[in-house]
Design a protein around this motif. Structure first.
Motif, PDB file in Angstrom:
ATOM      1  N   LYS A 264       0.848  -1.179   0.000  1.00  0.00           N
ATOM      2  CA  LYS A 264       0.000   0.000   0.000  1.00  0.00           C
ATOM      3  C   LYS A 264       0.891   1.240   0.000  1.00  0.00           C
ATOM      4  O   LYS A 264       1.901   1.290   0.688  1.00  0.00           O
ATOM      5  CB  LYS A 264      -0.928   0.020   1.212  1.00  0.00           C
ATOM      6  CG  LYS A 264      -1.946  -1.106   1.237  1.00  0.00           C
ATOM      7  CD  LYS A 264      -3.000  -0.880   2.304  1.00  0.00           C
ATOM      8  CE  LYS A 264      -3.911   0.273   1.920  1.00  0.00           C
ATOM      9  NZ  LYS A 264      -5.067   0.399   2.869  1.00  0.00           N
ATOM     10  N   LEU A 265       0.490   2.236  -0.790  1.00  0.00           N
ATOM     11  CA  LEU A 265       1.289   3.446  -0.969  1.00  0.00           C
ATOM     12  C   LEU A 265       0.554   4.657  -0.408  1.00  0.00           C
ATOM     13  O   LEU A 265      -0.649   4.839  -0.643  1.00  0.00           O
ATOM     14  CB  LEU A 265       1.575   3.673  -2.463  1.00  0.00           C
ATOM     15  CG  LEU A 265       2.178   5.022  -2.860  1.00  0.00           C
ATOM     16  CD1 LEU A 265       3.607   5.149  -2.318  1.00  0.00           C
ATOM     17  CD2 LEU A 265       2.169   5.162  -4.387  1.00  0.00           C
ATOM     18  N   ALA A 266       1.290   5.491   0.338  1.00  0.00           N
ATOM     19  CA  ALA A 266       0.760   6.772   0.797  1.00  0.00           C
ATOM     20  C   ALA A 266       1.792   7.847   0.481  1.00  0.00           C
ATOM     21  O   ALA A 266       2.998   7.645   0.652  1.00  0.00           O
ATOM     22  CB  ALA A 266       0.462   6.750   2.293  1.00  0.00           C
ATOM     23  N   LEU A 267       1.317   9.001  -0.010  1.00  0.00           N
ATOM     24  CA  LEU A 267       2.175  10.144  -0.309  1.00  0.00           C
ATOM     25  C   LEU A 267       1.718  11.329   0.525  1.00  0.00           C
ATOM     26  O   LEU A 267       0.536  11.696   0.492  1.00  0.00           O
ATOM     27  CB  LEU A 267       2.106  10.503  -1.799  1.00  0.00           C
ATOM     28  CG  LEU A 267       2.616   9.445  -2.778  1.00  0.00           C
ATOM     29  CD1 LEU A 267       2.415   9.917  -4.214  1.00  0.00           C
ATOM     30  CD2 LEU A 267       4.089   9.161  -2.528  1.00  0.00           C
ATOM     31  N   ASN A 268       2.663  11.900   1.261  1.00  0.00           N
ATOM     32  CA  ASN A 268       2.363  13.063   2.107  1.00  0.00           C
ATOM     33  C   ASN A 268       1.147  12.808   2.994  1.00  0.00           C
ATOM     34  O   ASN A 268       0.308  13.676   3.197  1.00  0.00           O
ATOM     35  CB  ASN A 268       2.139  14.317   1.262  1.00  0.00           C
ATOM     36  CG  ASN A 268       3.366  14.686   0.446  1.00  0.00           C
ATOM     37  OD1 ASN A 268       4.443  14.142   0.663  1.00  0.00           O
ATOM     38  ND2 ASN A 268       3.207  15.590  -0.491  1.00  0.00           N
ATOM     39  N   GLY A 269       1.066  11.562   3.485  1.00  0.00           N
ATOM     40  CA  GLY A 269      -0.009  11.213   4.399  1.00  0.00           C
ATOM     41  C   GLY A 269      -1.307  10.805   3.746  1.00  0.00           C
ATOM     42  O   GLY A 269      -2.269  10.468   4.443  1.00  0.00           O
ATOM     43  N   GLN A 270      -1.371  10.810   2.403  1.00  0.00           N
ATOM     44  CA  GLN A 270      -2.604  10.444   1.696  1.00  0.00           C
ATOM     45  C   GLN A 270      -2.434   9.073   1.040  1.00  0.00           C
ATOM     46  O   GLN A 270      -1.489   8.857   0.279  1.00  0.00           O
ATOM     47  CB  GLN A 270      -2.932  11.476   0.614  1.00  0.00           C
ATOM     48  CG  GLN A 270      -3.143  12.881   1.140  1.00  0.00           C
ATOM     49  CD  GLN A 270      -3.485  13.848   0.018  1.00  0.00           C
ATOM     50  OE1 GLN A 270      -4.148  13.491  -0.951  1.00  0.00           O
ATOM     51  NE2 GLN A 270      -3.046  15.081   0.160  1.00  0.00           N
ATOM     52  N   ALA A 271      -3.358   8.148   1.320  1.00  0.00           N
ATOM     53  CA  ALA A 271      -3.340   6.840   0.665  1.00  0.00           C
ATOM     54  C   ALA A 271      -3.690   7.022  -0.806  1.00  0.00           C
ATOM     55  O   ALA A 271      -4.704   7.634  -1.140  1.00  0.00           O
ATOM     56  CB  ALA A 271      -4.344   5.913   1.330  1.00  0.00           C
ATOM     57  N   VAL A 272      -2.827   6.509  -1.697  1.00  0.00           N
ATOM     58  CA  VAL A 272      -3.049   6.747  -3.125  1.00  0.00           C
ATOM     59  C   VAL A 272      -3.115   5.473  -3.959  1.00  0.00           C
ATOM     60  O   VAL A 272      -3.399   5.541  -5.159  1.00  0.00           O
ATOM     61  CB  VAL A 272      -1.954   7.676  -3.712  1.00  0.00           C
ATOM     62  CG1 VAL A 272      -2.026   9.048  -3.071  1.00  0.00           C
ATOM     63  CG2 VAL A 272      -0.570   7.070  -3.534  1.00  0.00           C
ATOM     64  N   GLY A 273      -2.846   4.303  -3.388  1.00  0.00           N
ATOM     65  CA  GLY A 273      -2.953   3.119  -4.230  1.00  0.00           C
ATOM     66  C   GLY A 273      -2.303   1.893  -3.627  1.00  0.00           C
ATOM     67  O   GLY A 273      -1.605   1.957  -2.611  1.00  0.00           O
ATOM     68  N   THR A 274      -2.551   0.763  -4.289  1.00  0.00           N
ATOM     69  CA  THR A 274      -2.029  -0.542  -3.862  1.00  0.00           C
ATOM     70  C   THR A 274      -1.560  -1.305  -5.091  1.00  0.00           C
ATOM     71  O   THR A 274      -2.146  -1.184  -6.165  1.00  0.00           O
ATOM     72  CB  THR A 274      -3.122  -1.358  -3.145  1.00  0.00           C
ATOM     73  OG1 THR A 274      -3.615  -0.618  -2.032  1.00  0.00           O
ATOM     74  CG2 THR A 274      -2.578  -2.685  -2.652  1.00  0.00           C
ATOM     75  N   THR A 275      -0.477  -2.045  -4.933  1.00  0.00           N
ATOM     76  CA  THR A 275      -0.051  -2.937  -6.003  1.00  0.00           C
ATOM     77  C   THR A 275       0.079  -4.352  -5.439  1.00  0.00           C
ATOM     78  O   THR A 275       0.513  -4.536  -4.307  1.00  0.00           O
ATOM     79  CB  THR A 275       1.293  -2.501  -6.621  1.00  0.00           C
ATOM     80  OG1 THR A 275       1.588  -3.343  -7.747  1.00  0.00           O
ATOM     81  CG2 THR A 275       2.429  -2.565  -5.628  1.00  0.00           C
TER      82      THR A 275
END
Length: 301
Positions: A264-275
């Motif tokens: 799971k990916l988060a950028l600057n505290g925002q969840a943005v996607g999963t691979t």
């Protein structure tokens, strides 16, 4: 290496507390551990076109009544005939003798990066990499535990760092950067990367490589077309449909959380996607690689 251990011991003492992105103004926050010589506060933002004034206060507490003492009051004023900065100290409800600096190094409608560098006897303030002023303490720095930002200002990021030259020039944070993952990845593990995008960026990539030096997964940010994508070992791209959160001369935080069969990916505290990655592939990953147009501040494992 046990879960939660840090790959690089340097950033732990460099990053004093997590950066804050796009806070709502007025903004008041606790400074973890208070202030002392050797700390640095970075403020990145934009001055609105019709700005009159804003202020950055380093306070002794956060109460509303009584008003706390303010050790350092940094107050740019744009609405006068000659824009200038006022610095002052509020002690027991009374402002002391103000210090004024003409030739304001901030402009309406323009972005800025302000650094507050705290020494033994004074704070030095630089704007966009150039020294602007210094202000001698009138209240012991050890009393300061709160940061307040008020007025006509758009803040993009606030950072709290140490200013040790060794840390700033650490070869372990040079890009491209490589870190070993001796035990691979397992559910619950977190990887955190913090840094600053350079002025004229082209690309940023974070790759996880296996024992055969293949990269089963790469996170790639392209500044040319402002896209973010997962890239397979065969070059196939899976675009991430999220706002592009990497910008020149702006701080960023990438967080990867390993779950069973996925990242799971988060950028600057925002969840943005999963691979999706099968568990065996995750366990075979042995190296983290970071490259691109960035300056690294922190790599946590």
């Amino acid at each position: 290496m046990s879960p939660g251990e840090t790959l690089d011991p340097v950033p732990d003492s460099f990053i004093l507390q997590p950066p804050v992105f796009h806070p709502v103004i007025p903004y008041v926050t606790t400074i973890f551990g208070g202030l002392h010589a050797g700390k640095m506060v970075m403020l990145q933002g934009v001055v609105p076109l019709r700005a009159h004034r804003f202020q950055v206060d380093f306070q002794c507490g956060c109460s509303l009544r009584p008003q706390p003492d303010i050790a350092i009051h940094f107050n740019p004023r744009f609405h006068t005939t000659k824009p200038h900065v006022i610095c002052n100290t509020l002690l027991s409800g009374r402002w002391q003798r103000e210090a004024r600096w003409p030739g304001l190094a901030l402009q309406r409608g323009a972005g800025f990066l302000i650094l507050f560098l705290f020494g033994n006897e004074e704070v030095k303030v630089s704007v966009d990499g150039r020294h602007f002023l210094h202000y001698r303490y009138r209240i012991p720095l050890s009393r300061v535990d709160t940061l307040g930002i008020f007025g006509d200002i758009l803040v993009k990021a606030v950072g709290f760092l140490n200013i040790s030259p060794f840390l700033l020039q650490s070869p372990r944070l040079q890009v491209p950067c490589s870190r070993a993952l001796p035990r691979g990845l397992w559910p619950g593990q977190v990887i955190i990367v913090r840094g600053l995008v350079l002025q004229e960026p082209k690309e940023f990539a974070l790759s996880l490589r296996d024992e055969a030096a293949r990269a089963p997964v790469t996170l790639r940010a392209s500044f040319t077309d402002r896209t973010l994508a997962w890239v397979s070992p065969w070059g196939r791209k899976k675009l991430i449909s999220a706002p592009f959160l990497f910008h020149p001369q702006r701080f960023f935080e990438v967080l990867l959380l390993c779950q069973e069969g996925a990242l799971k990916l988060a950028l600057n505290g925002q969840a943005v996607g999963t691979t999706s990655l099968d568990q065996q592939t995750l366990e075979r990953l042995r190296e983290l690689q970071i490259r691109g147009s960035i300056q690294l501040y922190c790599v946590h494992y």
